[in-house]
Scaffold this motif. Structure first.
Motif, PDB file in Angstrom:
ATOM      1  N   TRP A  48       0.776  -0.927  -0.015  1.00 59.87           N
ATOM      2  CA  TRP A  48      -0.333   0.300  -0.251  1.00 59.87           C
ATOM      3  C   TRP A  48       0.810   1.120  -0.360  1.00 59.87           C
ATOM      4  CZ3 TRP A  48      -1.442  -4.726   2.306  1.00 59.87           C
ATOM      5  CH2 TRP A  48      -2.589  -4.453   2.341  1.00 59.87           C
ATOM      6  N   ASP A  87       0.259   4.574  -0.476  1.00 60.58           N
ATOM      7  CA  ASP A  87      -0.035   5.476   0.337  1.00 60.58           C
ATOM      8  C   ASP A  87       0.268   5.249   1.347  1.00 60.58           C
ATOM      9  OD1 ASP A  87      -0.682   7.102  -2.141  1.00 60.58           O
ATOM     10  OD2 ASP A  87      -3.233   6.533  -1.591  1.00 60.58           O
ATOM     11  N   GLN A  88       0.090   4.462   2.669  1.00 55.48           N
ATOM     12  CA  GLN A  88       0.866   4.325   3.930  1.00 55.48           C
ATOM     13  C   GLN A  88       2.159   3.424   4.406  1.00 55.48           C
ATOM     14  OE1 GLN A  88      -2.312   3.031   2.199  1.00 55.48           O
ATOM     15  NE2 GLN A  88      -4.405   3.989   2.919  1.00 55.48           N
ATOM     16  N   SER A 113      -0.240   4.253   9.896  1.00 56.03           N
ATOM     17  CA  SER A 113       0.281   5.341   9.523  1.00 56.03           C
ATOM     18  C   SER A 113       0.676   7.097   9.264  1.00 56.03           C
ATOM     19  CB  SER A 113       0.269   4.628   7.016  1.00 56.03           C
ATOM     20  OG  SER A 113      -1.158   5.248   7.521  1.00 56.03           O
ATOM     21  N   TYR A 120      10.739   7.964  -1.044  1.00 55.71           N
ATOM     22  CA  TYR A 120      10.175   7.725  -1.755  1.00 55.71           C
ATOM     23  C   TYR A 120      10.330   6.250  -2.316  1.00 55.71           C
ATOM     24  CZ  TYR A 120       8.675   8.115  -6.697  1.00 55.71           C
ATOM     25  OH  TYR A 120       7.640   7.779  -8.059  1.00 55.71           O
TER      26      TYR A 120
END
Length: 355
Positions: A276, A278-279, A341, A349
């Motif tokens: 995941w 985004d988290q 998160s 990144y």
């Protein structure tokens, strides 16, 4: 005459034994019930109502034994029972405790049914029926001074596993029973069918099977190694299916499936089964087996996890066993990691690529 002296115990009628006790008994059990050896011999004459099916083990009816009677016969021959110990100690036998159906339960010790017969009792369908087996394998301590005979085949071990009680019969756990069965099989197809059923049927995890096969030194046989490789692939595929089902059934956000993670312009960090972004949460299936648990392999496994966590990625490790036995609990673990998160510093990144 001393009236305080208890009267000697009278032998129980033979008819009582047939009706109330198991239809297969050892000589020691019969003696404990007051049946002398001469009486046993008389009953076992040609055309008589009893017969000896194994050394010291008697069937209390004419005709062939049933599959259940064969199982109890090998246990009586190879192991010991409470009645046997009482008879040896000169203590009169007591009536056996009954199960829910009124059938007496005989507490065997020092012997477990294993191999193909055990797998059949565990619910496998690929082994032959019990009555068609030429031998019933029975696991005994290495120190037992007995030999294989007739349909009782002894398998010796330095330590008996904890038995599984199935229909009043102590049975070896599936991984051990599989190893003992495979040790007697030379046909690759039969080995493959057993291992495939073990995994697809949810009887045990591949890692437990490989551990037993390793201890039994069976991974030197090419047809066993080939079957194990298929087993491991099958086990991982089933674990992946359960992971997909967990995300779908418990309403987790859709992840990126089976991806590789890299730093921009940097090294490969490793693959994960679900991610995941985004988290910054990753799920990795831990499907390592004892063959893959050497120090170098384990060090690489730990190195990847620690490197990802230093970069701010939460790595959730799930095993096939956890997914099989507690899917809802594992979904809660992943959901908690996703919800937490927002409380963590932003992750580095990462470049995400298909695996």
């Amino acid at each position: 005459m001393n009236h305080n002296t208890p009267a000697p115990l009278s032998p129980r009628p033979l008819r009582h034994l047939v009706e109330a006790q198991r239809r297969v008994m050892s000589g020691a059990q019969l003696k404990a019930h007051g049946v002398a050896a001469a009486a046993v011999h008389e009953q076992c004459r040609p055309g008589g109502p009893w017969q000896q099916v194994l050394p010291g083990v008697f069937l209390l009816h004419p005709g062939p034994p049933t599959s259940e009677e064969r199982l109890h016969a090998v246990l009586l021959y190879a192991g010991r029972t409470a009645d046997t110990r009482r008879a040896t100690d000169g203590v009169p036998a007591q009536p056996a405790a009954g199960d829910a159906h009124g059938a007496p339960v005989v507490p065997y010790t020092d012997a477990l049914v294993t191999g193909l017969a055990a797998l059949t009792l565990h619910g496998f369908v690929s082994p032959p029926p019990l009555l068609s087996l030429d031998h019933i394998d029975v696991l005994v301590p290495r120190t037992r001074r007995l030999r294989s005979t007739d349909f009782a085949r002894l398998v010796r071990t330095t330590g008996l596993p904890t038995p599984v009680q199935l229909d009043g019969v102590p049975v070896a756990p599936v991984p051990r029973a599989l190893a003992d069965a495979i040790g007697q099989l030379a046909e690759a197809g039969a080995v493959r069918r057993l291992l495939t059923e073990a995994v697809r049927g949810g009887h045990c995890e591949p890692a437990a099977v490989v551990r037993e096969l390793t201890q039994a030194r069976l991974l030197t046989r090419p047809h066993v190694v080939d079957a194990v490789d298929s087993l491991l692939a099958e086990g991982r595929a089933i674990a992946e299916d359960r992971l997909y089902a967990m995300v779908r059934e418990f309403g987790l956000p859709d992840p990126l499936w089976n991806v590789d993670l890299r730093l921009p312009g940097g090294p490969h960090l490793g693959g994960v089964d679900a991610f995941w972004p985004d988290q910054a949460v990753a799920v990795e299936l831990d499907t390592r087996t004892p063959r893959q648990d050497e120090p170098a392999v384990y060090s690489e496994y730990v190195r990847k996890r620690e490197h990802l966590e230093r970069l701010g990625v939460t790595v959730v490790h799930l095993t096939p066993k956890k997914l099989r036995e507690s899917l809802e609990q594992q979904a809660a673990v992943v959901r908690t990691a996703l919800m937490a998160s927002g409380d963590r510093d932003p992750a580095a990144y990462l470049v995400v690529l298909p695996r």
